[in-house]
Design an enzyme around this catalytic site. Structure first.
Site, mmCIF file in Angstrom:
data_model
loop_
_atom_site.group_PDB
_atom_site.id
_atom_site.type_symbol
_atom_site.label_atom_id
_atom_site.label_comp_id
_atom_site.label_asym_id
_atom_site.label_seq_id
_atom_site.Cartn_x
_atom_site.Cartn_y
_atom_site.Cartn_z
ATOM 1 N N ASP A 109 0.941 -1.302 -0.103
ATOM 2 C CA ASP A 109 0.033 -0.058 0.024
ATOM 3 C C ASP A 109 0.862 1.292 0.000
ATOM 4 O O ASP A 109 0.389 2.356 0.705
ATOM 5 C CB ASP A 109 -1.130 -0.004 1.199
ATOM 6 C CG ASP A 109 -2.054 -1.057 1.393
ATOM 7 O OD1 ASP A 109 -2.413 -1.807 0.205
ATOM 8 O OD2 ASP A 109 -2.129 -1.642 2.236
ATOM 9 N N LYS A 163 1.706 2.271 -5.309
ATOM 10 C CA LYS A 163 2.322 1.705 -6.353
ATOM 11 C C LYS A 163 1.283 2.007 -7.850
ATOM 12 O O LYS A 163 2.074 2.442 -8.559
ATOM 13 C CB LYS A 163 2.652 0.075 -6.255
ATOM 14 C CG LYS A 163 3.605 0.072 -5.173
ATOM 15 C CD LYS A 163 3.609 -1.729 -4.956
ATOM 16 C CE LYS A 163 2.144 -2.485 -4.434
ATOM 17 N NZ LYS A 163 2.038 -2.121 -2.976
ATOM 18 N N GLY A 207 -4.517 -4.221 -3.793
ATOM 19 C CA GLY A 207 -5.525 -3.279 -4.003
ATOM 20 C C GLY A 207 -4.708 -1.893 -4.475
ATOM 21 O O GLY A 207 -4.223 -1.234 -3.463
ATOM 22 N N HIS A 208 -4.658 -1.618 -5.826
ATOM 23 C CA HIS A 208 -3.838 -0.373 -6.146
ATOM 24 C C HIS A 208 -4.883 0.865 -6.655
ATOM 25 O O HIS A 208 -5.683 0.571 -7.586
ATOM 26 C CB HIS A 208 -3.153 -0.875 -7.473
ATOM 27 C CG HIS A 208 -1.894 -1.857 -6.784
ATOM 28 N ND1 HIS A 208 -1.118 -2.549 -8.021
ATOM 29 C CD2 HIS A 208 -1.887 -2.465 -5.809
ATOM 30 C CE1 HIS A 208 -0.408 -3.261 -7.064
ATOM 31 N NE2 HIS A 208 -0.691 -3.427 -5.984
ATOM 32 N N GLN A 221 2.065 -5.964 -3.435
ATOM 33 C CA GLN A 221 2.349 -6.129 -1.999
ATOM 34 C C GLN A 221 3.666 -5.315 -1.935
ATOM 35 O O GLN A 221 3.782 -4.367 -2.545
ATOM 36 C CB GLN A 221 2.515 -7.453 -1.433
ATOM 37 C CG GLN A 221 1.163 -8.606 -1.514
ATOM 38 C CD GLN A 221 0.464 -8.656 -2.776
ATOM 39 O OE1 GLN A 221 1.403 -9.496 -3.601
ATOM 40 N NE2 GLN A 221 -0.406 -8.384 -3.171
#
Ligand code: GDP
Ligand code: IMO
Ligand code: MG
Length: 426
Positions: free
Chosen positions: A13, A16, A40-41, A221
């Site tokens: 988080d 990225k 979750g980007h 990640q």
């Protein structure tokens, strides 16, 4: 010809997705190489916010090719939901997204196994995202997995065999579950997936390189969640580090150019596991509130703390980072002082700045304190506007980490991104 990699240096988080989107115009291809819908980007531009899980963050910039590589694990049901939402918002995917036949499939029973293993661990829970990541990579390594390419030949039989094997394990764990909805969505996802170009992506990628195209690899990640080098066993199940891009895409190490290492101006972690600089006081709460530190996938509150340079230095070393990117500095805009952990005091009283084998117990962070900049930086567009104290923080970090900070992010929007050293090449 060039392959650059962008990856997280902390516990995920770091931002990225935002920076991959910003850098995409400089590349021809964007490729995900590991992880799955545990990611979750988040991207924000033109007043819209998008959260991507399996689809690379290059999907919003023009007609770039996006690749889901062999190192990724793909859940067809979640992929369908994600892709359909993007298509509904006007982003055509089918001619721009290719998927490796060698990517492993997350089965409905993998998700149930993920929950069952967590339930069986009691206090030692990892706090996974519940997306079936661990069980899917386990099956890959134990040579029991199903791959995207299997959709094309004898799929029903392979699926039935894997499902029966998983059900045996679930029975032995005495775990009760209901597969019906999960399975229905999953098979709809399988049909949907067949509409995409399912390819030998290692050939495609190396073909792009031969044509002189450039590729940006997007990590998921973070380095401290890497299966080999992270805070094991509180990690994810893939190689999140630089080398993961080689195995997760079929790119040889000598093709790698820049390695962008991305970190927050502070530190967060979601899920269980050691976190030496975690704050349990109002400063931690303040960082959480100002940074909106809630998981993009699970909505879980992220644990917050000061930047940990022992862990960051370790990540820079493991990843061979050539350029640093610092995110979310705006969250610290109002702080009087900023702390940075430069060493750990171990349980035996010894001090070290080398990341130790076990950070689980009794580690005390040793901090240096720096003056805050007390300036709203969110509207700044150039490094010429940076306050003196902020420049001092950047210089301190560069000195500690031995790598230049080339990009600073001062807000979630695509536009809130400032490049430094722009007079130098690259
Ligand atoms: P990723 O998984 O590494 O792509 O990061 P996430 O999207 O899970 O989490 C990063 C969060 O911070 C998202 O909500 C972003 O919109 C947000 N974000 C990214 N950069 C900045 C920044 O510079 N400042 C602030 N305040 N938020 C940011
Ligand atoms: P992005 O790509 C933050 C964490 C989980 C848990 C551990 C194992 O958005 O940075 P898993 O479901 O992978 O088996 O969970 O890893 N985790 C993440 N934390 N960001 C992520 O992805 C994460 N993906 C997994 O919280 O502690
Ligand atoms: Mg995330």
């Amino acid at each position: 010809m060039k392959v650059d990699i962008l990856l997280g240096l902390q516990w995920g988080d770091e931002g990225k997705g935002k920076v991959v989107d910003v850098l995409t115009p400089r590349y021809d291809v964007v490729a995900r190489f590991q992880g799955g819908p545990n990611a979750g980007h988040t991207l924000e531009f033109e007043g819209q916010k998008y959260v991507l899980r399996s689809i690379p963050s290059g999907i919003f910039q023009g007609d770039k090719t996006n690749v889901i590589g062999n190192g990724v694990v793909l859940d067809p049901a979640l992929f369908k939901a994600e892709a359909e939402a993007l298509e509904a918002s006007g982003h055509n995917l089918k001619d721009r997204l290719i998927i490796s036949k060698k990517a492993h499939l997350i089965l409905p029973t993998h998700r149930i196994l993920d929950a069952a293993y967590e339930a069986s661990k009691g206090d030692a829970k990892v706090g996974t995202t519940g997306k079936g990541i661990g069980p899917t990579y386990t099956d890959k390594v134990s040579r029991n997995g199903l791959r995207v390419g299997d959709l094309l030949h004898g799929f029903e039989q392979k699926y039935a065999k894997a499902k029966a094997y998983h059900e045996q394990i679930l029975k032995s764990l005495n775990y009760t579950y209901d597969l019906s909805t999960l399975e229905k969505d999953w098979f709809e996802g399988i049909e949907y997936l067949k509409q995409f170009r399912l390819v030998d992506s290692e050939h495609e990628i190396n073909g792009f390189l031969k044509e002189g195209k450039s590729i940006l690899c997007e990590g998921a990640q973070g380095t401290m969640l890497d299966i080999d080098f992270g805070s094991y066993p509180f990690v994810t199940s893939s190689n999140t580090i630089c080398a993961g891009a080689c195995t997760g895409l079929g790119v040889a190490p000598n093709k790698i150019g820049e390695v962008y290492g991305i970190f927050k101006a502070y530190c967060t972690r979601v899920g269980a596991g050691p976190f030496p600089t975690e704050l349990f006081d109002e400063t931690g709460e303040k960082i959480c509130a100002l940074g909106h530190e809630y998981g993009a996938v699970t909505g879980r509150k992220r644990r917050c703390g000061w930047i940990d340079l022992v862990a960051l230095k370790y990540a820079v070393m493991i990843d061979g980072v050539t350029k640093l990117i610092m995110m979310k500095s705006d969250v610290l805009d109002g702080f009087d002082t900023i702390k940075a952990c430069v060493a750990y005091r171990l349980k035996n009283g010894e001090e070290t700045d080398q990341f130790p084998f076990d950070i689980a117990e009794g580690i005390e962070p040793i901090y240096v304190e720096l003056p805050g900049w007390k300036t709203d930086m969110t509207h700044m567009t150039s490094e010429d506007e940076f306050p003196e104290e902020f420049n001092a923080y950047l210089s301190f970090l560069e000195e500690q980490l031995g790598v230049p900070i080339k990009i600073v992010s001062v807000g979630p929007d695509r536009e809130q991104t400032i490049e430094r050293y722009t007079d130098e090449e690259n």
